[in-house]
Design an enzyme around this catalytic site. Sequence first.
Site, PDB file in Angstrom:
ATOM      1  N   ARG A  55       0.811  -1.217   0.000  1.00 50.82           N
ATOM      2  CA  ARG A  55       0.000   0.000   0.000  1.00 50.82           C
ATOM      3  C   ARG A  55       0.837   1.256   0.000  1.00 50.82           C
ATOM      4  O   ARG A  55       0.466   2.232  -0.640  1.00 50.82           O
ATOM      5  CB  ARG A  55      -1.028  -0.027   1.128  1.00 50.82           C
ATOM      6  CG  ARG A  55      -0.616   0.490   2.458  1.00 50.82           C
ATOM      7  CD  ARG A  55      -1.481  -0.120   3.508  1.00 50.82           C
ATOM      8  NE  ARG A  55      -1.285  -1.550   3.520  1.00 50.82           N
ATOM      9  CZ  ARG A  55      -2.224  -2.465   3.708  1.00 50.82           C
ATOM     10  NH1 ARG A  55      -3.447  -2.092   3.913  1.00 50.82           N
ATOM     11  NH2 ARG A  55      -1.928  -3.739   3.701  1.00 50.82           N
ATOM     12  N   THR A  56       1.946   1.265   0.686  1.00 45.22           N
ATOM     13  CA  THR A  56       2.744   2.490   0.715  1.00 45.22           C
ATOM     14  C   THR A  56       3.305   2.796  -0.670  1.00 45.22           C
ATOM     15  O   THR A  56       3.243   3.925  -1.151  1.00 45.22           O
ATOM     16  CB  THR A  56       3.890   2.368   1.743  1.00 45.22           C
ATOM     17  OG1 THR A  56       3.344   2.021   3.005  1.00 45.22           O
ATOM     18  CG2 THR A  56       4.646   3.672   1.864  1.00 45.22           C
ATOM     19  N   LYS A  58      23.174  -7.788  -6.627  1.00 44.94           N
ATOM     20  CA  LYS A  58      24.519  -8.096  -7.116  1.00 44.94           C
ATOM     21  C   LYS A  58      25.579  -7.517  -6.201  1.00 44.94           C
ATOM     22  O   LYS A  58      26.771  -7.539  -6.511  1.00 44.94           O
ATOM     23  CB  LYS A  58      24.712  -7.530  -8.529  1.00 44.94           C
ATOM     24  CG  LYS A  58      23.775  -8.130  -9.556  1.00 44.94           C
ATOM     25  CD  LYS A  58      23.980  -7.455 -10.898  1.00 44.94           C
ATOM     26  CE  LYS A  58      22.910  -7.908 -11.887  1.00 44.94           C
ATOM     27  NZ  LYS A  58      22.830  -7.008 -13.038  1.00 44.94           N
ATOM     28  N   ARG A 113      12.284   3.108   1.096  1.00 49.73           N
ATOM     29  CA  ARG A 113      11.979   2.206   2.203  1.00 49.73           C
ATOM     30  C   ARG A 113      13.154   1.253   2.324  1.00 49.73           C
ATOM     31  O   ARG A 113      13.631   0.687   1.337  1.00 49.73           O
ATOM     32  CB  ARG A 113      10.703   1.418   1.952  1.00 49.73           C
ATOM     33  CG  ARG A 113      10.597   0.231   2.903  1.00 49.73           C
ATOM     34  CD  ARG A 113       9.245  -0.357   2.968  1.00 49.73           C
ATOM     35  NE  ARG A 113       8.289   0.552   3.568  1.00 49.73           N
ATOM     36  CZ  ARG A 113       7.039   0.182   3.877  1.00 49.73           C
ATOM     37  NH1 ARG A 113       6.622  -1.048   3.630  1.00 49.73           N
ATOM     38  NH2 ARG A 113       6.211   1.038   4.424  1.00 49.73           N
ATOM     39  N   HIS A 122       8.249   6.042  10.129  1.00 48.20           N
ATOM     40  CA  HIS A 122       7.443   5.908   8.920  1.00 48.20           C
ATOM     41  C   HIS A 122       6.565   7.166   8.896  1.00 48.20           C
ATOM     42  O   HIS A 122       5.379   7.129   9.207  1.00 48.20           O
ATOM     43  CB  HIS A 122       6.600   4.633   9.006  1.00 48.20           C
ATOM     44  CG  HIS A 122       5.892   4.262   7.736  1.00 48.20           C
ATOM     45  ND1 HIS A 122       5.860   5.081   6.624  1.00 48.20           N
ATOM     46  CD2 HIS A 122       5.170   3.160   7.406  1.00 48.20           C
ATOM     47  CE1 HIS A 122       5.159   4.484   5.677  1.00 48.20           C
ATOM     48  NE2 HIS A 122       4.730   3.323   6.118  1.00 48.20           N
TER      49      HIS A 122
END
Lengths: 313, 176
Positions: A64-65, A92, A114, A142
């Site tokens: 959702r974010t 990598k 995030r 957040h």
Amino acid sequence: MTAETQHRWTHKHLLGLEQLSADDIRFVLDTADSFKEVSTRSIKKVPALRGRVVVNAFFEDSTRTRTSFTLAAQRLSADILDFSGKGSSVSKGETLIDTARNIEAMGVDIIVIRHSAAGAALQLAKTMKCSVVNAGDGAHEHPTQGLLDLYTMRERFGRIEGLKVAIVGDIANSRVARSNLFALTKLGAEVILVGPPTLLPKSFEQLGARVVHNFDEIVGEVDVINMLRVQFERIKSSQFPSVREFTRFFGLTWDRFQRCKKDVFVMHPGPMNRGIEISSDIADGPQSGILQQVTNGLAIRMAVLFLVGQVLV
Amino acid sequence: MRNQYDEGDVGRMIDHLVTAIATDFAGDRSINIVGIRTRGETLAERLAQQLKQHGVKNIGRGVLDITLYRDDLSEIGPRPLVRPTQISVDINGAPLLLVDDVLFTGRSIRAALDALSDFGRPSAIRLAVLVDRGGRELPIQADYVGLTLKDVPRGHRVNVKLRETDGRDEILVEPK
């Protein structure tokens, strides 16, 4: 004109709510009002960020974010680029800073990040020229979730000041709890943190909250209950009781809900575990603000992208 | 050039606007009046009241905040709070009167026209302003003007004060 309309936003980044003033927070909430209106139009788009590039850099899972930031950027007419940790150069072995610098070198204006490490957004902000918006960094903050939670509470009660808000669950590992706590206390709400001692250290009292280990002790006196998600990824650890035990002591069960204030407002940042931290009857009931939170999240993220996008380098 | 206009002057300017607008829209079944925040909003409200007294019927009302449509956002830095746009009436098919306090470069009006096009397609859009101070940067002109000022230096501000928001009606031409 009121003092609020005179307020000037000066933050190029949004890293957390701890650094914002009460006026800054009110300013974002007021700005979000205008963006909420945009989403009610038949043409749900304004040209405010036309020609700007926003990158979603998600090194941790999110539905959702990420979707909310993408839609927010699109409604502001920005170009949006999605970048995820999996299946990219990060797997990598490239470092976060190198990855970010490479993204920036493509001419990006705002990076939404995030990451599982607390402080990741701050690290980026220190090395990059573009704006950085924290979409969750480890157990730290957040901020857009905190802002949308406050917005939703303000919409329901018409105020934040004087509200009694319980945040319940795995507090120690929760960035949502921290962002809420910082913002709510700045705006004059009383915050009660509720959880087992293993997931709620006493040290949270230093941040201005009341710490309670018995949910039933406060269930009847709060205006808002914000239920946190039980984080199954940590459930095996010794910190965590069994799921049944957790539900019994810290879940918002129907029985417990009956002992709440009549107009109690129930919130959850999602994704929710129905029947564990919250009963389905309550989550889907008239006192639940869970879907309003999602709707408001879009307005808040539009406001945040717009505001950080206006601050010149 | 005068640099101050008082309550009586402003009242006469508004009367003049109302008469001209009422004459032009006499044949229309309905009209929507949309003010640009914040002084344009107040002015639009006043025009709507007086137009009603002049027999203009079915006046729809709206308020436009043009911040999100400006082309100079990145040049002027942080701005005051963006306020909601409120256009709940259907603006399609009917004439629309756009109202602002001061017409200067024309960029606000350009932004307002862009914003309006996201809400619908009026049969015609007309522009009413209390003051036209010249200095246009775009090919935009007003249809109804309360006061035309010539030779206002670019660095000067034309400050419109209205009773509802400022306690009295006044127009001041002053250095910034």
